[in-house]
Write an enzyme that holds these catalytic residues in place. Structure first.
Site, mmCIF file in Angstrom:
data_model
loop_
_atom_site.group_PDB
_atom_site.id
_atom_site.type_symbol
_atom_site.label_atom_id
_atom_site.label_comp_id
_atom_site.label_asym_id
_atom_site.label_seq_id
_atom_site.Cartn_x
_atom_site.Cartn_y
_atom_site.Cartn_z
ATOM 1 N N HIS A 26 0.607 4.153 11.431
ATOM 2 C CA HIS A 26 0.895 4.626 10.071
ATOM 3 C C HIS A 26 2.401 4.523 9.789
ATOM 4 C CE1 HIS A 26 0.124 7.780 6.749
ATOM 5 N NE2 HIS A 26 1.440 7.652 6.791
ATOM 6 N N GLU A 27 3.192 5.020 10.735
ATOM 7 C CA GLU A 27 4.653 5.011 10.558
ATOM 8 C C GLU A 27 5.211 3.590 10.575
ATOM 9 O OE1 GLU A 27 5.956 7.632 9.549
ATOM 10 O OE2 GLU A 27 4.175 8.781 10.018
ATOM 11 N N HIS B 229 4.862 1.952 7.269
ATOM 12 C CA HIS B 229 5.949 2.351 6.362
ATOM 13 C C HIS B 229 7.213 1.552 6.687
ATOM 14 C CE1 HIS B 229 4.092 5.742 4.381
ATOM 15 N NE2 HIS B 229 3.972 6.477 5.470
HETATM 16 ZN ZN LIG Z 1 3.039 8.246 5.624
#
Ligand SMILES: [Zn+2]
Length: 429
Positions: free
Chosen positions: A67-68, A71
Site C-alpha cells: 500500500h505504502e 503511494h
Molecule cells: Zn494510504
C-alpha cells in the site's frame, strides 16, 4: 515517525519498521493463534494455529508495505520526493517531501494506496477460493480469507474523507479542483480529519464503557492520532501558505555576532551575552569558517564553577548537526530541515562563511508580517494509513465456526499504511 529497524531499500526508497509495529504483530499473532483460528477451525494442534498466525502477520505487514509503496511510486512519478516508508503501531507512513502540483496528481497519489489494498484483497480472496476448490486445509483458506477482508477493510477505512487518511487527500484533491484553492481545500480536509478523530474517540469511549474494552481502546487511539495529525496539518498548511516563495535571505538576521571556538564560556558571557541579549552565537574559526553553534540553553547548562575552564568548542552543536541553507534557498525547505533539529536554529552559509542566522524569532516575526503576501501554499501534508480494528483479538461471539472468514477480519486489521506529510506523515492503515 522514525524507523528503528531498517529493511533496506525497495526501488530506492528506504523502508523500515518502527519498534511499535511489534505491538501489532504480537496482538495479531496472539489473537489469531489463541482466539480466532482455534474457534473457527477447532481440533488442530496449537503449532498449526501459531504458524498460520505468524504467516498472517507477515503477509499483513507485506500488504501494508505494498500500500505504502504504491503511494511512493506514484508520488515519485509526479515529481514528489519520497524519503522513506515506515510501518508502525497504527499502520504505515510514506514520507513525502514536496507538493503534488495539481489536484489530479494529489488524487492519484492518495487513491493508489486503497486501490492497491482492494486489489490485494481480491487476490487473497481468489487464493482463498483456490485453496478451498482443491480441498486444501480449512485453516489455510481461512487465513487467506482473513487477509482478503483485512485488506478491504484497510482500503475502506482509509478512504474515509478525513485528512490525514487517504480519503482526506481525495477530498482535498476534489475541493482543490472545485475551488481552485489548494490551501482552502487542505484546511477543509484537515478539519474533517479532526471531526472524524473526535468521533472515533467518542465511539471508542462508548465501546469501552459498554464492555468492548480492547476495540474501544484501539478506536480511541486512532482517533487521538487523527486529531493530532489533522490539527498539525492544518497549522502546517497555514504556515506553509504564509511562507511560500520566501527566500532565506529575506528572513535571516544578517551579520550575526560570532565567537571563537577557543573562547571560554565565562569569556563569552562577559564579552557578549550580557551586552547583546542574543540567544545564538555561531563560532567562527581563524579562517572565517563556521565551526559550531552555541545557544543560551547550552551556556546555561554549564556548571557556573566550570565556565572559566570550558571552551565554547566543547559545548557547541557541531556544524554537521546544524541545519544550514544558502541565502537563495526557500525558507519552507529550510524549515523542513530545521524541524527536529536540536537547537531549532539554522545558519546561512555562503561558500562556507556565515552570512546569517535563522532563529525561532526570525520565523515568528516573518509569519506575523507576511499575511499580505500572495499565498500559493501547500507542501504535502502528512498522511497516515490506519488499521480500523485492533488486530486479531477474539471478541466475544462474533466468530462462527466453519465460516472461513470469521477467524480474522472482523477481529481487526491491524495497522494502516500511510503516506506522510511532505514533511512527514501521510496515511495510516
Ligand atoms: Zn494510504
Amino acid at each position: 515517525m522514525r524507523s528503528s529497524i531498517s529493511l533496506g531499500r525497495i526501488g530506492g526508497v528506504p523502508v523500515g519498521l518502527n519498534v511499535s509495529v511489534l505491538v501489532i504483530v504480537v496482538i495479531l499473532v496472539v489473537g489469531l493463534a489463541f482466539g480466532r483460528f482455534p474457534i473457527a477451525f477447532p481440533g488442530l494442534p496449537t503449532a498449526a494455529y501459531v504458524l498460520a498466525a505468524l504467516v498472517s502477520a507477515v503477509l499483513f505487514l507485506a500488504s501494508l508495505l505494498a500500500h505504502e509503496l504504491a503511494h511512493a511510486i506514484v508520488a515519485r512519478r509526479h515529481g514528489v520526493e519520497v524519503t522513506g516508508i515506515t510501518l508502525w503501531l497504527l499502520g504505515g507512513v510514506a514520507q513525502l517531501r514536496g507538493e503534488p502540483r495539481s489536484p489530479a496528481a494529489d488524487l492519484k497519489i492518495a487513491g493508489v494506496g486503497p486501490l492497491t489494498s482492494v486489489v490485494l484483497g481480491g487476490f487473497f480472496a481468489l487464493v482463498t477460493w483456490g485453496v478451498s476448490a482443491v480441498g486444501g486445509p480449512a485453516l489455510v483458506s481461512g487465513m487467506f480469507g482473513y487477509l482478503a477482508v483485512v485488506n478491504v477493510l484497510l482500503a475502506v477505512f482509509n478512504l474515509i474523507p478525513a485528512a490525514p487518511l487517504d480519503g482526506g487527500r481525495v477530498l482535498r484533491a476534489f475541493l482543490w479542483a472545485r475551488w481552485g484553492d489548494r490551501l482552502r481545500a487542505a484546511v477543509a480536509a484537515a478539519r474533517a480529519g479532526r471531526v472524524f478523530g473526535y468521533t472515533l474517540i467518542i465511539l471508542g469511549f462508548l465501546n469501552l464503557v459498554s464492555g468492548l474494552g480492547f476495540q474501544g481502546l484501539w478506536l480511541a487511539l486512532i482517533g487521538l492520532f487523527l486529531v493530532n495529525a489533522a490539527s498539525a496539518e492544518e497549522q502546517q498548511t497555514q504556515i506553509d501558505a504564509a511562507l511560500h516563495g520566501i527566500k532565506v535571505a529575506e528572513v535571516m538576521s544578517r551579520q550575526p555576532i560570532t565567537a571563537q571556538p577557543d573562547e571560554t564560556v565565562a569569556g563569552l558571557i562577559d564579552r557578549l551575552v550580557l551586552r547583546h541579549h542574543l540567544s545564538t552565537y555561531p563560532l567562527v574559526d581563524d579562517d572565517g569558517r563556521f565551526a559550531g553553534l552555541v545557544t543560551l540553553g547550552r551556556i546555561r547548562a554549564v556548571d557556573p564553577a566550570r565556565r572559566e575552564a570550558t571552551a565554547l568548542r566543547e559545548i557547541a552543536c557541531p556544524p554537521p548537526d546544524v541545519p544550514s541553507a544558502r541565502p537563495d534557498d526557500l525558507l519552507t525547505e529550510l524549515l523542513q530541515r530545521m524541524s527536529g533539529s536540536t537547537d531549532g536554529r539554522a545558519v546561512v552559509l555562503d561558500d562556507g562563511r556565515i552570512v546569517g542566522l535563522v532563529t525561532p524569532s526570525d520565523i515568528s516575526r516573518t509569519i506575523q508580517t507576511v499575511d499580505l503576501r500572495a499565498r500559493e501554499p501547500y507542501r504535502t501534508p502528512r498522511g497516515a494509513d490506519l488499521a480500523p480494528h485492533p488486530p486479531g483479538g477474539p471478541s466475544a461471539g462474533d466468530s462462527r465456526p466453519g465460516d472461513p472468514t470469521s477467524g480474522g477480519p472482523s477481529s481487526g486489521g491491524p495497522a494502516s499504511s500511510g503516506t506522510v506529510r511532505s514533511t512527514g506523515r501521510r496515511d495510516a492503515a
